[in-house]
Design a protein around this motif. Structure first.
Motif, PDB file in Angstrom:
ATOM      1  N   UNK A  61       0.650  -1.293   0.118  1.00  0.00           N
ATOM      2  CA  UNK A  61       0.215   0.210   0.033  1.00  0.00           C
ATOM      3  C   UNK A  61       0.780   1.406   0.122  1.00  0.00           C
ATOM      4  N   UNK A  99      -6.275  13.156  10.566  1.00  0.00           N
ATOM      5  CA  UNK A  99      -6.332  11.985  10.603  1.00  0.00           C
ATOM      6  C   UNK A  99      -6.063  11.349  11.981  1.00  0.00           C
ATOM      7  N   UNK A 120      -7.808   4.742  13.607  1.00  0.00           N
ATOM      8  CA  UNK A 120      -8.394   4.582  12.517  1.00  0.00           C
ATOM      9  C   UNK A 120      -7.538   4.120  11.332  1.00  0.00           C
ATOM     10  N   UNK A 121      -6.514   4.710  11.136  1.00  0.00           N
ATOM     11  CA  UNK A 121      -5.549   4.496  10.117  1.00  0.00           C
ATOM     12  C   UNK A 121      -5.142   3.175  10.301  1.00  0.00           C
ATOM     13  N   UNK A 153      -7.582   0.253   9.323  1.00  0.00           N
ATOM     14  CA  UNK A 153      -7.347   0.216   7.847  1.00  0.00           C
ATOM     15  C   UNK A 153      -6.306  -0.835   7.353  1.00  0.00           C
ATOM     16  N   UNK A 154      -5.217  -0.360   8.135  1.00  0.00           N
ATOM     17  CA  UNK A 154      -3.898  -1.130   7.827  1.00  0.00           C
ATOM     18  C   UNK A 154      -4.300  -2.742   8.352  1.00  0.00           C
ATOM     19  N   UNK A 204      -6.761  -4.178   8.535  1.00  0.00           N
ATOM     20  CA  UNK A 204      -7.898  -4.813   7.680  1.00  0.00           C
ATOM     21  C   UNK A 204      -7.188  -5.273   6.544  1.00  0.00           C
ATOM     22  N   UNK A 205      -6.209  -4.771   6.086  1.00  0.00           N
ATOM     23  CA  UNK A 205      -5.495  -5.116   5.142  1.00  0.00           C
ATOM     24  C   UNK A 205      -4.517  -6.365   5.302  1.00  0.00           C
ATOM     25  N   UNK A 256      -4.933  -8.583   7.635  1.00  0.00           N
ATOM     26  CA  UNK A 256      -5.733  -9.647   7.942  1.00  0.00           C
ATOM     27  C   UNK A 256      -6.170 -10.098   6.730  1.00  0.00           C
ATOM     28  N   UNK A 257      -6.615  -9.194   5.643  1.00  0.00           N
ATOM     29  CA  UNK A 257      -7.200  -9.682   4.594  1.00  0.00           C
ATOM     30  C   UNK A 257      -6.092 -10.527   3.594  1.00  0.00           C
ATOM     31  N   UNK A 314      -9.131  -7.408  15.070  1.00  0.00           N
ATOM     32  CA  UNK A 314     -10.403  -7.258  16.198  1.00  0.00           C
ATOM     33  C   UNK A 314     -10.241  -6.388  17.330  1.00  0.00           C
ATOM     34  N   UNK A 315      -8.802  -6.268  17.881  1.00  0.00           N
ATOM     35  CA  UNK A 315      -8.593  -5.425  18.650  1.00  0.00           C
ATOM     36  C   UNK A 315      -8.668  -3.796  18.529  1.00  0.00           C
TER      37      UNK A 315
END
Lengths: 431, 162, 533
Positions: free
Chosen positions: A85, A323, A327-328, A331-332, A334-335, A337-338, A356-357
């Motif tokens: 990213x 920002x 939250x950022x 977002x990371x 999420x990445x 984990x995906x 999750x944490x």
């Protein structure tokens, strides 16, 4: 000021075609290289101090010299699975100068004695794939690829392989697994790819920019190449700048260039009224720098390491004070984990745990123990797995939490001062 | 039952001989079958490919499930993928995703009446031109809410006139 | 070879200096040094996956910790897993494994032999911080007739996948999806029914793959295990038999590098059924002649006064007296299968040879055309565990071996036919044909541990129970001449004569009626065990 070595002719649309490329000295370095001894080229690349531009920064010439002396077919693979990213330089390089890459690859293949190479290009880059395919076709038609290239006696074949959507295939052994038609799961090391890579053959995997730079080294020689950059980080590098800057984009500067000049000169600084909060200097996996660190760091391997971060892929993500770091981070997470391939337990389970944490901290349902746990989980994911994705997920956590502790603490103690969520809904930048 | 077309069979045969190992042809062949099967891969597709390539179906299924570009269900005529990773997020990627989802009502089966599917995706390597979206094979960059809606409306219209 | 030093290298494991063969992995060195090391994905019979990340070690001189399964020991290497750092890594590694594990141990049939339980007990940190929702996956998925999958319990060690790829080469199992959504399974409901499928249950370290035949029959802590060999074919795999006072419940392969490596076929796992009451011949079924003779044996042995051993003794005494009346030894037929031990054959044949001048035997062997078949793993065409042993004993005793099909011409001349019957009926395709020969002979004495119902209607046959092969013990010689000793295990059915007791009776010797190895207890109510149907 940018120093345009690789990107010198990127403004010329015809540079994409073979004829256009040839107009600007194209394939002359190949002709020159074919008159040298392969080992001489490897030695030049070593002496030039070219370090891998994909992320790990491993010296390219040294990597080449790990090839065992045996009769197995050697493969060269160009890693064009750009997925970190923040990074979008390889795409531009392929779109604007496919022949520059191909020339660098043929020279590199000659240096390592490889009859076959692949360009593994990320699947979503349909456009780039077409451009590179066309360029390969042109090269074959002009005896720049195929048998007995330019009557040198050296033969080399090149093919392109498209990924299908998996960040992990940017990891060199994940890429090799994918090219072998499997899940893109990284392989155990040892053996390293140089010894047993693609189909257990000796294999060199280099990034697009690394391979393209080989052409420059042949053209300018070791000293010429080393004219730019620092002693330990020679040459120029493309930096992909994104996030909250006025003029995002790819910028080529010598290594060692001050980050603050990239942000505030080349990229036009931040939007009116915004303050610099943080910078991720080497793609999302690199530990974040706070504003103070960012303002003083030079963009080379050593100075970034001294600040606890890394140059990575050269993707600079600039974060202003609108920002929320919590939250950022989510977002990371999420990445990662995906994208975890699911092979090693600490990464497979840990990336989900981190997400999750982060989620519960962001939503205000967490307490201080959860912030501590977030750090604990991340610290036990470092250096424990087959590849570095687990580390790549852990680095942002550890650096975000330690450098923006009060922010994480405030989410975990108050009923979430949701001011960040409110301010973060921005108008579109170029709206 | 899905049957592989003669044209695709030729494609597969060519791909199988293109690489050092026939397994390498799985990914390109899945892309091709996906095109033949309205944009997604069914179990039938995998079974047919397994038989034609003589590769265990579970090997193909492993590959199929690993990569995000292979679709497990229909994504309509236009698969809109909005990047919501960090740089896009900072520039309103998530907001764009929500706006598009509201504008083009997606039905329960994941596809709108105009045959659109909208997905939130990870980094597409277009961070300097955020926010952005990919529609089928094409990137649309430096988007605003209105621009994105217009692009999609134009695509729908062009399909109707064709 | 000039000896040891060239083949062995020395290394130190947790401070203990040991010698190991060249090309030994560090994890093997830990086992050789008898040092504990946590691991799930490593299995000596499979390729190295290196994915559980538990066998972490420190190598002196290497700043990074490594996994032992992917580290080859070199001369002088010093490895250890005792540092605080490594112990903490392993504790966390285990917590990562348990993060999405359902912890449904009370209803899991793996409980008691579960890698998660065992290794957590040994290495765990006992203060888990897991407080997030678990990922839900498929439970109770039937993978065909033999196996049930619970993917929530699965820790994705990939042993089962590697087994089906590398050993059985049947490629049913895969791991689909990625990250914490990864799930083991078959494609599109395909079944896991290959000839070796149940090995995946053995190597599954958790309760993800369980055997339909065994699950919920017994809690494993009520079972004892005994070593034995499988008698399902001429490979003779080393096995474990799991049993308790209620009988035998399960057969598992016992690692044996010289023969079956770590595996066995699924067919062999039925062995235990032939040892249990349900399939056994438990009493004498006398022929008409025997039941009316001086040695009259009652056929209604259900009465408690008549024990199987005393009626067997009577029947054998009768046989002895009948044999003595026959002067022409060619009127006596001996029909044997290759399912008995070398000792069994020796004892039986020597009495018959000495007392009755028998000089030939009929060999009942029904895989003449397929005897050399081999599936390239373990299963062999010769379905007898001791064909080699039988032929060797016959040769040593100068007994002529005649193919049993010859009975077609000779059965009607026989006054007595003695049969050592098949223990696995399904491998004897000519049973019906043999029954016809039985009818032609004047009298038949059929010895077996397993009940063959079709014999009941033949009036000239006397069925005499034998101990099962694990009750008898003995030596078996497999296809390649490997002599394997089967030790004697507790009796499931009390009061059945042993082979040597039978031989003694035939020899006119006195025997004690109580069998020697009666170790079993009468079945008592066990509140923890399930009723067998």
């Amino acid at each position: 000021m940018e120093v345009k070595i690789l990107t010198q002719h990127y403004d010329k649309p015809e540079y994409k075609s073979l004829d256009g490329y040839k107009k600007y000295d194209g394939y002359n370095q190949l002709k020159k290289a074919l008159t040298l001894k392969p080992d001489e080229i490897t030695e030049m690349v070593k002496q030039a101090g070219l370090r891998g531009r994909g992320g790990a920064g491993f010296p390219a010439g040294v990597k080449w010299s790990f090839l065992p002396k045996n009769n197995k077919t050697r493969y060269l693979i160009c890693n064009a699975d750009e997925g970190e990213p923040g990074t979008f330089k390889d795409r531009e390089m392929m779109d604007k100068a496919p022949h520059q890459l191909i020339e660098g690859m043929i020279i590199s293949a000659f240096a390592i004695g490889s009859p076959k190479s692949y360009i593994y290009i990320r699947g979503e880059y349909f456009e780039s794939k077409k451009i590179v395919e066309q360029a390969i076709k042109e090269a074959y038609e002009n005896n720049l690829l195929g048998d007995n290239i330019l009557k040198s006696g050296f033969s080399h074949h090149m093919d392109i392989y498209s990924g299908a959507g998996a960040y992990i295939c940017g990891e060199e052994t994940g890429l090799i697994s994918s090219l072998e038609g499997k899940k893109g799961q990284p392989k155990l090391k040892p053996p390293f790819p140089a010894v047993e890579g693609y189909l257990a053959n000796p294999t060199i995997v280099n990034n697009v920019e690394t391979l393209a730079s080989v052409t420059v080294i042949i053209r300018d020689g070791v000293d010429g190449y080393r004219k730019h950059g620092t002693e330990k980080s020679p040459g120029t590098k493309l930096f992909s700048v994104s996030g909250n800057v006025v003029k995002p984009g790819n910028y080529e500067v010598p290594l060692g260039y001050p980050l603050k000049d990239i942000i505030f000169n080349l990229c036009g600084g931040l939007k009116e009224g915004r303050k610099l909060k943080a910078v991720i200097p080497g793609g999302s996996s690199a530990p974040v720098l706070n504003a103070e660190e960012a303002m003083s760091v030079n963009m080379d391997y050593e100075d970034l390491a001294s600040k606890g971060s890394m140059l990575g892929s050269g993707a600079i993500i600039v974060i202003d004070d609108s920002n929320s770091m919590v939250e950022l981070l989510k977002v990371l997470m999420n990445f990662y984990h995906h994208e975890s391939c699911g092979q090693c337990t600490p990464c497979r389970e840990g990336t989900g745990w981190l997400l999750k944490l982060s989620n519960s901290i962001l939503s205000g349902s967490a307490n201080l123990n959860d912030v501590a746990l977030l750090e604990k989980v991340a610290s036990h994911m470092k250096g424990k797995t087959i590849c570095a994705l687990s580390d790549a997920a852990a680095f942002p956590v550890l650096s975000f939490v330690s450098k923006f502790k009060e922010e994480f603490t405030s989410y975990a103690t108050s009923n979430v001062a949701l001011k960040f969520q409110a301010t973060n809904v921005q108008s579109y930048k170029r709206g | 039952m899905f049957t592989i077309s003669e044209k695709t069979k030729k494609f597969i045969t060519k791909e199988v001989s293109r690489y050092e190992t026939k397994r390498s042809a799985i990914i390109p062949c899945l892309f091709e079958l996906q095109k033949d099967n309205q944009g997604w891969i069914s179990n039938d597709c995998i079974e047919s490919l397994s038989q034609f390539m003589d590769i265990p179906s579970k090997d193909i299924n492993e590959v199929f499930h690993f990569y995000t570009m292979f679709n497990k269900k229909s994504v309509g005529d236009f698969h809109i993928q909005v990047c919501c990773n960090i740089s896009c997020h900072m520039n309103g990627g998530l907001d764009l995703f929500k706006v598009l989802s509201d504008e083009f009502k997606i039905e329960k089966n994941g596809v709108s009446k105009d045959s659109l599917a909208i997905s939130k995706v990870e980094c597409l390597g277009s961070c300097g031109t955020a926010p952005m979206m990919q529609v089928n094979e094409k990137y649309y960059e430096n988007l605003t809410k209105d621009k994105a809606i217009q692009v999609i409306k134009d695509l729908i219209a062009s399909k109707k006139t064709n | 070879m000039s000896g040891k030093n060239e083949d062995l290298i020395s290394c130190s494991v947790n401070g203990k200096t040991i010698s190991v063969p060249k090309n030994t992995s560090a994890i093997k060195a830990f086992k050789i040094a008898e040092q504990d090391i946590a691991h799930y994905c490593y299995h000596p019979g499979l390729s190295v996956a290196g994915c559980c990340r538990l066998c972490m070690i420190e190598i002196e001189g290497n700043p990074r910790t490594q996994i032992a399964c992917n580290t080859m020991v070199t001369e002088g290497m010093k490895i250890n897993n005792q540092s605080k750092q490594i112990k903490e890594d392993v504790q966390w590694g285990l917590d990562f494994h348990l993060l999405n594990h359902p912890l449904d141990c009370p209803i899991c049939d793996q409980a008691g032999e579960c890698g998660l339980q065992d290794q957590y007990m040994k290495f765990g940190q006992y203060k888990p911080d897991m407080n997030q929702k678990k990922v839900k996956k498929a439970k109770v998925v039937s993978l065909g007739e033999k196996i049930v999958l619970d993917s929530e319990r699965c820790i994705l060690c990939s042993r089962c996948v590697r087994f089906t790829d590398e050993v059985s080469k049947t490629h049913e199992l895969g791991i689909f999806n990625r990250g914490d959504k990864s799930e083991v399974g078959t494609f599109n409901g395909k079944e896991l029914n290959n000839d070796y499928a149940l090995n995946t249950v053995d190597i599954c370290p958790v309760g993800a793959l369980t055997s339909k035949d065994f699950r919920f029959k017994q809690r494993v802590w009520y079972l004892k295990k005994a070593e034995a060999i499988c008698t399902g074919c001429s490979t003779g795999c080393s096995i474990y038999l799991d049993y308790n006072e209620e009988g035998f419940f399960r057969v598992r392969p016992k690692p044996n590098e010289d023969n079956n490596s770590y595996w066995m076929c699924d067919e062999g796992r039925d062995l235990y059924q032939h040892l249990n009451k349900e399939k056994r011949l438990v009493k004498v079924y006398p022929s008409k002649k025997v039941s009316t003779s001086n040695f009259a044996v009652s056929s209604s042995s259900s009465s408690s006064s008549s024990s199987s051993s005393s009626s067997s003794k009577k029947a054998i005494k009768y046989l002895k007296s009948e044999l003595e009346n026959i002067k022409d030894s060619t009127k006596i037929g001996v029909l044997v299968t290759g399912q008995y031990s070398v000792e069994d054959y020796k004892e039986f044949f020597s009495v018959l040879k000495e007392k009755n001048s028998i000089n030939q035997i009929y060999h009942w062997f029904d895989q003449k055309n397929s005897k050399n078949d081999f599936d390239d793993l373990l299963i062999r065409g010769d379905k007898n565990p001791n064909t080699k042993g039988l032929l060797e004993v016959a040769k040593d005793m100068s007994l002529k071996v005649i193919d049993s099909s010859e009975l077609k011409n000779t059965a009607s001349n026989l006054e007595i036919l003695i049969v050592l019957g098949p223990e696995y009926k399904k491998f004897f395709s000519t049973i019906d044909e043999k029954l016809e020969y039985f009818k032609q002979a004047l009298q038949v004495f059929y010895f077996s541990s397993v009940k063959l119902d079709s014999l009941d209607s033949i009036s000239n046959v006397t069925q005499i129970p034998l101990q099962s092969l694990v009750e008898r013990g003995g030596t078996y010689i497999n296809y390649k001449g490997l002599k394997q000793k089967l030790s004697i295990l507790p009796q499931v059915i009390p009061k059945i004569l042993s082979f040597s007791q039978i031989a003694k009776v035939l020899n006119g010797e006195k025997i004690q009626l109580e069998p020697l190895f009666l170790k079993t207890q009468p079945v008592k109510d066990n509140q923890f065990s399930f009723q067998k149907n």
